[in-house]
Design a protein around this motif. Sequence first.
Motif, mmCIF file in Angstrom:
data_model
loop_
_atom_site.group_PDB
_atom_site.id
_atom_site.type_symbol
_atom_site.label_atom_id
_atom_site.label_comp_id
_atom_site.label_asym_id
_atom_site.label_seq_id
_atom_site.Cartn_x
_atom_site.Cartn_y
_atom_site.Cartn_z
ATOM 1 N N VAL A 1 -46.995 12.910 11.350
ATOM 2 C CA VAL A 1 -48.452 12.724 11.448
ATOM 3 C C VAL A 1 -48.781 11.781 12.606
ATOM 4 O O VAL A 1 -49.670 12.060 13.429
ATOM 5 C CB VAL A 1 -49.022 12.183 10.120
ATOM 6 C CG1 VAL A 1 -50.471 11.738 10.295
ATOM 7 C CG2 VAL A 1 -48.923 13.237 9.020
ATOM 8 N N ASP A 2 -48.062 10.651 12.666
ATOM 9 C CA ASP A 2 -48.307 9.678 13.733
ATOM 10 C C ASP A 2 -48.041 10.272 15.115
ATOM 11 O O ASP A 2 -48.673 9.880 16.099
ATOM 12 C CB ASP A 2 -47.435 8.437 13.533
ATOM 13 C CG ASP A 2 -47.864 7.607 12.331
ATOM 14 O OD1 ASP A 2 -48.976 7.840 11.807
ATOM 15 O OD2 ASP A 2 -47.080 6.733 11.905
ATOM 16 N N SER A 3 -47.092 11.213 15.174
ATOM 17 C CA SER A 3 -46.734 11.836 16.455
ATOM 18 C C SER A 3 -47.642 13.007 16.802
ATOM 19 O O SER A 3 -47.521 13.581 17.891
ATOM 20 C CB SER A 3 -45.281 12.330 16.410
ATOM 21 O OG SER A 3 -44.393 11.271 16.100
ATOM 22 N N GLY A 4 -48.502 13.389 15.848
ATOM 23 C CA GLY A 4 -49.389 14.523 16.088
ATOM 24 C C GLY A 4 -48.676 15.866 16.043
ATOM 25 O O GLY A 4 -49.165 16.855 16.608
ATOM 26 N N ASP A 5 -47.518 15.909 15.362
ATOM 27 C CA ASP A 5 -46.734 17.145 15.273
ATOM 28 C C ASP A 5 -47.099 17.869 13.975
ATOM 29 O O ASP A 5 -46.415 17.727 12.948
ATOM 30 C CB ASP A 5 -45.242 16.815 15.320
ATOM 31 C CG ASP A 5 -44.369 18.057 15.471
ATOM 32 O OD1 ASP A 5 -44.864 19.170 15.204
ATOM 33 O OD2 ASP A 5 -43.176 17.900 15.828
ATOM 34 N N ALA A 6 -48.161 18.648 14.006
ATOM 35 C CA ALA A 6 -48.668 19.309 12.800
ATOM 36 C C ALA A 6 -47.655 20.294 12.229
ATOM 37 O O ALA A 6 -47.554 20.455 11.008
ATOM 38 C CB ALA A 6 -49.982 20.024 13.115
#
Length: 200
Positions: free
Chosen positions: A143-148
């Motif tokens: 989530v923090d990395s934006g990797d949905a």
Amino acid sequence: MGSPRDVFNKRQKVLAEGKADWKLHFEMAALARYLRDKDAQYDHLKRLFQLYPHNRESYMNLAKLLSQDDRWDEVIPILNRSLHYTRDRKELVAETQGWLGTAYLKVGETEKAIELLESIPKDYPEQIGMSLRAYGNLIKHSVDSGDARATQRYLKAVSTYADRLVESGASDDYPMLGQRMAQLMVMGGNPEAAARWRQN
């Protein structure tokens, strides 16, 4: 025996006389932690390791202290050394590997971190608390990395894992499963699944 401060001060006399063994330093480090004296904790843990570098709990205490100070690069070798003293007890190995995964995330060694965290539910599925914590770290990182895509993959994996626990009856030994799963679903952005788990 008096207050923790009184006990701490009385033990100082034994230390001054040079009669302390590693167990006394272990006790003093615990008292210093209770008294929130970090300098004393570091000092006694350092002297403890000089006398007896073979106690896993001592390594874990030092790792905890270092992590509180965000000294994660120093936490990693401490945790790796502690693995030599787990005596192959699965719950201790899983706990240490989970913590190592967190430490590697903190220092930016993502591949090592993910490999360690993913291995816990795969290799130690009976360690439910540690497995859910590993999934939690993986979900938060994605989530923090934006990797949905990774987030959805981990949400699916932890759901499959939890469903198997319920089907096998293993969840009976972990009454917090519904609550923990709801937290993980919320973290991963799936409030509908969270609501379902809260009802379990």
